[in-house]
Design an enzyme around this catalytic site. Structure first.
Site, PDB file in Angstrom:
ATOM      1  N   ALA A  68       0.838  -1.199   0.000  1.00  0.00           N
ATOM      2  CA  ALA A  68       0.000   0.000   0.000  1.00  0.00           C
ATOM      3  C   ALA A  68       0.876   1.253   0.000  1.00  0.00           C
ATOM      4  CB  ALA A  68      -0.937  -0.004   1.198  1.00  0.00           C
ATOM      5  N   ASP A  69       1.893   1.266   0.836  1.00  0.00           N
ATOM      6  CA  ASP A  69       2.831   2.393   0.869  1.00  0.00           C
ATOM      7  C   ASP A  69       3.539   2.556  -0.478  1.00  0.00           C
ATOM      8  OD1 ASP A  69       2.900   3.929   3.211  1.00  0.00           O
ATOM      9  OD2 ASP A  69       3.863   2.323   4.325  1.00  0.00           O
ATOM     10  N   LEU A  70       4.207   1.509  -0.913  1.00  0.00           N
ATOM     11  CA  LEU A  70       4.996   1.605  -2.141  1.00  0.00           C
ATOM     12  C   LEU A  70       4.097   1.745  -3.364  1.00  0.00           C
ATOM     13  CD1 LEU A  70       7.701  -1.092  -1.332  1.00  0.00           C
ATOM     14  CD2 LEU A  70       7.926   1.393  -1.179  1.00  0.00           C
ATOM     15  N   SER A 116       1.191   3.287  -3.498  1.00  0.00           N
ATOM     16  CA  SER A 116       0.722   4.669  -3.592  1.00  0.00           C
ATOM     17  C   SER A 116       1.826   5.584  -4.103  1.00  0.00           C
ATOM     18  CB  SER A 116       0.204   5.157  -2.238  1.00  0.00           C
ATOM     19  OG  SER A 116       1.230   5.175  -1.263  1.00  0.00           O
TER      20      SER A 116
END
Length: 397
Positions: A169-171, A173
């Protein structure tokens, strides 16, 4: 060599992972990335993790912040805000990942800054986006994986909830925001105007859930965890050998026939349960049980070699140590040494995309906190000198 984004200036107002990752990718393509950090403390990832090399900055910070210059600016200080606005006039892109409303309170939101620089591309990454009933919830990769549905379909059917270890989710986005920024920059060439780019960890996680949502809408049932298996075809998963596990995929009719030939198992080929992919999916547990009875007779190395020789995709399950030290990763330059003032050099992942004409370059390693403050400020059109602004508290006290 002139890199494709060398004419752009990016202001990195983000912290931790999603925004810094996106800004690093733009910096790798040549953009002048100026990391704007709170005085004294900087990006909170500088002090994260229990590990250190030689210096005080964490390896996590080093990994996400090459090809950037760092300046300290106190956005709550009048002189600091004046300095920041002068910097905004020189910028093409701003990336921030604060909770919605924070940048407005700091007088650094899109409406304020686009009035100063109408050509500005302003990108926000948050947990759930700038609008909607969840917008004010705090955003973390774990929460996004859970609330997007990913965790409900990860792991094994009877096991505890499992998240993807890689923070997708972090990477994700970060990758999506780069896609949005580059699209907005292309649009600016025709319109002459910048725009606002809004994405989130939740939308990145949900946006990558192609197979799972397809299964939901096609079957009418929410996808369940299926371990390493595939939702669309079988056999395609990890299986047990005599000394561990390996992965392989005989995921279409041609590869299924090759597998039966290689194993000498015409009985499997002729079994009506496995006659087509629909049958193999429906009877996947029985299929894998039959195949593992064969695979358990020899080692992972044996089966991987045999499967590849038969033209069937297969591979061992590597740890990150084996993956990063593999001949292939090294041949593809996926591990590199990055220069650093304190560390000397540190290891970093290489560039996952290769450009033949304008390849990415490491111009400099992750910056020390405030390392380039005077250098950047002296280049701006400001009525006050660096020393005067410093005395006024623009860069902290």
């Amino acid at each position: 060599m002139n890199q494709p984004l060398s004419d752009l200036r990016v202001l990195d107002l983000s912290q931790v992972m999603a925004g810094p990752f996106a800004c690093m990718l733009l910096g790798d393509m040549g953009a002048d990335v100026v990391k704007v950090e709170p005085p004294g403390v900087g990006d909170q990832t500088r002090s994260a993790m229990e590990y250190r090399y030689k210096g005080t900055d964490s390896p996590g910070f080093l990994a996400l912040n090459r090809n950037k210059r760092s300046i300290e600016i106190d956005l709550k200080n009048e002189a600091g805000l004046e300095t920041f606005y002068a910097l905004v006039k020189t910028a093409d892109v701003i990336i921030e990942n604060s909770r919605p409303g924070v940048m407005k309170r700091l007088k650094a939101d899109y409406e304020t800054l686009s009035a100063i620089n109408p050509r500005l591309i302003y990108a926000s990454i948050s947990g759930f986006g700038q609008t909607g009933p969840w917008a004010q919830r705090p955003g973390f990769d774990l929460i996004a994986q859970a609330m997007s549905g990913i965790m409900s379909a990860t792991g094994t059917e009877d096991g505890e909830p499992v998240k993807a270890t890689t923070p997708i989710a972090d990477l994700g986005s970060g990758l999506f925001v780069v896609y949005g920024i580059l699209s907005a920059l292309h649009g600016r060439e025709r319109s002459g105007k910048g725009q606002y780019v809004d994405t989130s960890l939740f939308e990145a996680a949900l946006g990558l859930s192609i197979w799972e949502t397809t299964e939901l809408w096609a079957s009418g049932e929410a996808p369940r965890p299926i371990g390493t298996a595939n939702r669309m075809s079988a056999p395609y998963q990890a299986v047990r050998s005599s000394d561990g596990h390996f992965v392989f995929g005989a995921a279409n009719a041609r590869l299924w026939a090759r597998l039966c030939d290689m194993l000498g198992r015409d009985d499997l080929r002729n079994d009506p349960r496995f006659a087509d992919n629909t049958g193999r999916m429906k009877n996947r547990e029985a299929l894998i049980e039959a195949l593992e009875a064969v695979f358990a007779t020899n080692t992972t190395a044996h089966w991987v070699e045999a499967l590849l020789a038969a033209g069937i995709p297969a591979g061992p399950i590597n740890g990150f140590d084996a993956a990063t030290q593999s001949d292939h990763a090294l041949a593809r330059n996926m591990v590199m040494d990055v220069p650093h003032k304190v560390e000397g050099t540190y290891k970093s992942l290489g560039f996952a995309v290769k450009l033949s004409g304008t390849p990415q370059q490491v111009r400099y390693g992750a910056p020390l906190l405030g390392e380039h403050t005077r250098e950047v400020v002296d280049s701006l059109d400001l009525p006050q000198s660096y020393d005067s602004l410093k005395e006024a508290g623009a860069f902290g006290r």
